[in-house]
Every structure is written in C-alpha cells, then in structure tokens.
Design an enzyme around this catalytic site. Structure first.
Site, PDB file in Angstrom:
ATOM      1  N   HIS A   6      -7.853   8.426   3.634  1.00 44.83           N
ATOM      2  CA  HIS A   6      -7.093   9.670   3.734  1.00 44.83           C
ATOM      3  C   HIS A   6      -8.035  10.855   3.652  1.00 44.83           C
ATOM      4  O   HIS A   6      -9.033  10.828   2.938  1.00 44.83           O
ATOM      5  CB  HIS A   6      -6.033   9.768   2.632  1.00 44.83           C
ATOM      6  CG  HIS A   6      -6.568   9.540   1.244  1.00 44.83           C
ATOM      7  ND1 HIS A   6      -6.829   8.295   0.741  1.00 44.83           N
ATOM      8  CD2 HIS A   6      -6.906  10.426   0.270  1.00 44.83           C
ATOM      9  CE1 HIS A   6      -7.298   8.405  -0.495  1.00 44.83           C
ATOM     10  NE2 HIS A   6      -7.358   9.692  -0.799  1.00 44.83           N
ATOM     11  N   CYS A  55       0.851  -1.208   0.000  1.00 46.80           N
ATOM     12  CA  CYS A  55       0.000   0.000   0.000  1.00 46.80           C
ATOM     13  C   CYS A  55       0.880   1.249   0.000  1.00 46.80           C
ATOM     14  O   CYS A  55       1.728   1.437   0.882  1.00 46.80           O
ATOM     15  CB  CYS A  55      -0.907  -0.021   1.226  1.00 46.80           C
ATOM     16  SG  CYS A  55      -1.766   1.541   1.505  1.00 46.80           S
ATOM     17  N   HIS A  71      -6.318   3.532   0.983  1.00 44.41           N
ATOM     18  CA  HIS A  71      -5.920   3.667   2.387  1.00 44.41           C
ATOM     19  C   HIS A  71      -6.582   4.973   2.801  1.00 44.41           C
ATOM     20  O   HIS A  71      -6.292   6.027   2.211  1.00 44.41           O
ATOM     21  CB  HIS A  71      -4.397   3.712   2.501  1.00 44.41           C
ATOM     22  CG  HIS A  71      -3.884   3.915   3.900  1.00 44.41           C
ATOM     23  ND1 HIS A  71      -2.910   3.097   4.455  1.00 44.41           N
ATOM     24  CD2 HIS A  71      -4.181   4.843   4.851  1.00 44.41           C
ATOM     25  CE1 HIS A  71      -2.639   3.509   5.690  1.00 44.41           C
ATOM     26  NE2 HIS A  71      -3.399   4.580   5.951  1.00 44.41           N
ATOM     27  N   HIS A 129      -8.260  14.796   2.627  1.00 41.82           N
ATOM     28  CA  HIS A 129      -7.632  15.920   1.933  1.00 41.82           C
ATOM     29  C   HIS A 129      -7.904  17.176   2.752  1.00 41.82           C
ATOM     30  O   HIS A 129      -9.066  17.475   3.065  1.00 41.82           O
ATOM     31  CB  HIS A 129      -8.251  16.134   0.547  1.00 41.82           C
ATOM     32  CG  HIS A 129      -8.045  15.009  -0.425  1.00 41.82           C
ATOM     33  ND1 HIS A 129      -7.142  15.077  -1.461  1.00 41.82           N
ATOM     34  CD2 HIS A 129      -8.645  13.797  -0.533  1.00 41.82           C
ATOM     35  CE1 HIS A 129      -7.194  13.953  -2.171  1.00 41.82           C
ATOM     36  NE2 HIS A 129      -8.099  13.161  -1.622  1.00 41.82           N
ATOM     37  N   HIS A 189      -3.784   0.604   8.495  1.00 39.63           N
ATOM     38  CA  HIS A 189      -4.327   0.451   7.150  1.00 39.63           C
ATOM     39  C   HIS A 189      -5.819   0.132   7.201  1.00 39.63           C
ATOM     40  O   HIS A 189      -6.223  -0.902   7.725  1.00 39.63           O
ATOM     41  CB  HIS A 189      -3.604  -0.653   6.375  1.00 39.63           C
ATOM     42  CG  HIS A 189      -4.166  -0.833   4.991  1.00 39.63           C
ATOM     43  ND1 HIS A 189      -3.729  -0.061   3.920  1.00 39.63           N
ATOM     44  CD2 HIS A 189      -5.142  -1.634   4.516  1.00 39.63           C
ATOM     45  CE1 HIS A 189      -4.426  -0.401   2.848  1.00 39.63           C
ATOM     46  NE2 HIS A 189      -5.288  -1.358   3.171  1.00 39.63           N
ATOM     47  N   GLY A 243     -14.260   9.349  -6.655  1.00 37.35           N
ATOM     48  CA  GLY A 243     -12.931   9.476  -7.266  1.00 37.35           C
ATOM     49  C   GLY A 243     -11.797   8.959  -6.408  1.00 37.35           C
ATOM     50  O   GLY A 243     -10.645   9.358  -6.605  1.00 37.35           O
TER      51      GLY A 243
END
Ligand code: 5GP
Ligand code: ZN
Length: 112
Positions: free
Chosen positions: A98, A4, A96, A100, A46, A91
């Site tokens: 996350h 990953c 993993h 933004h 993870h 999208g």
C-alpha cells in the site's frame, strides 16, 4: 474469503471510506490519519510488500493512481508525499502492498 484486511477492503467486505477505484487499484482514507489528507492506495492483486512485487507495470500504475488521487484531493499544488513502508524497520503493519498519500500540511523531512 481472504484473511487479508486490505483484500477485504478492496472487495468491499470490510467498510472503508473509498475515494477512488479502478479495475486495478483502490484508494481509501486511513483509519488513523497522520495528516489532513491521509489516503491508502492499494492494488487489487494481493502482494505482501514491494519486496515481492514482480509486476512493475502494477507498481508504476499505483504511482500514477496516487498522483491522480492527489489531484482529486486538491493537494497537487500545495504538495504531497507518497510513502511505501516495507517490512519491520519501516513500520509496515499490513502485509498487502500500500502507498500512503499524505498532504494537507507541511510535512517534516527527514521522516522519523
Ligand atoms: P503501514 O504501517 O503498514 O505502512 O500502514 C498501515 C496503515 O493501515 C496504517 O496507517 C493504519 O492506520 C491503516 N489501517 C489499519 N487498519 C485499517 C482499517 O481497518 N481501515 C483503514 N481504513 N485503515 C487501516
Ligand atoms: Zn491482500
């Protein structure tokens, strides 16, 4: 070795511009920034996406971590956005989880 990408960034196997780290979370600059401030914040653990997240303390901790990084980046007053793309229609390309952190300019609403 994990396959990953973001696990490998979290363990410093793959370089990234890391801006903050705790025992549980890592924040680094997005390689293809969409705003003057574009940082990705991830848990070290993870988890593929928010759909798979069972540890809600981790989810809350991630939000607080992003808030602290926004302050560190100096966008807390001007404004910032937290986006968590989940699966295909949103999208998501890296599986993993996350967040933004986007800021440093006026952001459009609604997003595309
Ligand atoms: P997603 O589309 O899954 O929500 O976001 C994945 C993000 O990871 C994208 O914004 C993309 O630019 C970023 N990204 C992909 N590969 C790398 C990499 O190797 N390093 C960094 N720093 N960001 C990456
Ligand atoms: Zn991972």
């Amino acid at each position: 070795m994990s396959s990953c990408l973001f696990c490998r960034i979290a363990s410093h196997e793959i370089p990234a511009i890391i801006v903050a780290e705790t025992d549980d979370f890592v924040a680094f600059r997005d390689i293809d920034p969409k705003a003057p401030t574009h940082i990705l914040a991830i848990p070290r653990a993870h988890v593929e996406s928010l759909n798979q997240a069972t540890d809600l303390a981790m989810v809350g901790g991630l939000v607080g971590f992003v808030r602290d990084v926004a302050k560190q980046e100096g966008v807390d007053s001007s404004g910032w956005r937290l986006v968590v793309n989940t699966n295909a229609d949103a999208g998501q390309t890296v599986f993993h989880v996350h967040a933004h952190l986007l800021g440093g300019r006026s952001l459009n609403w609604p997003p595309g």
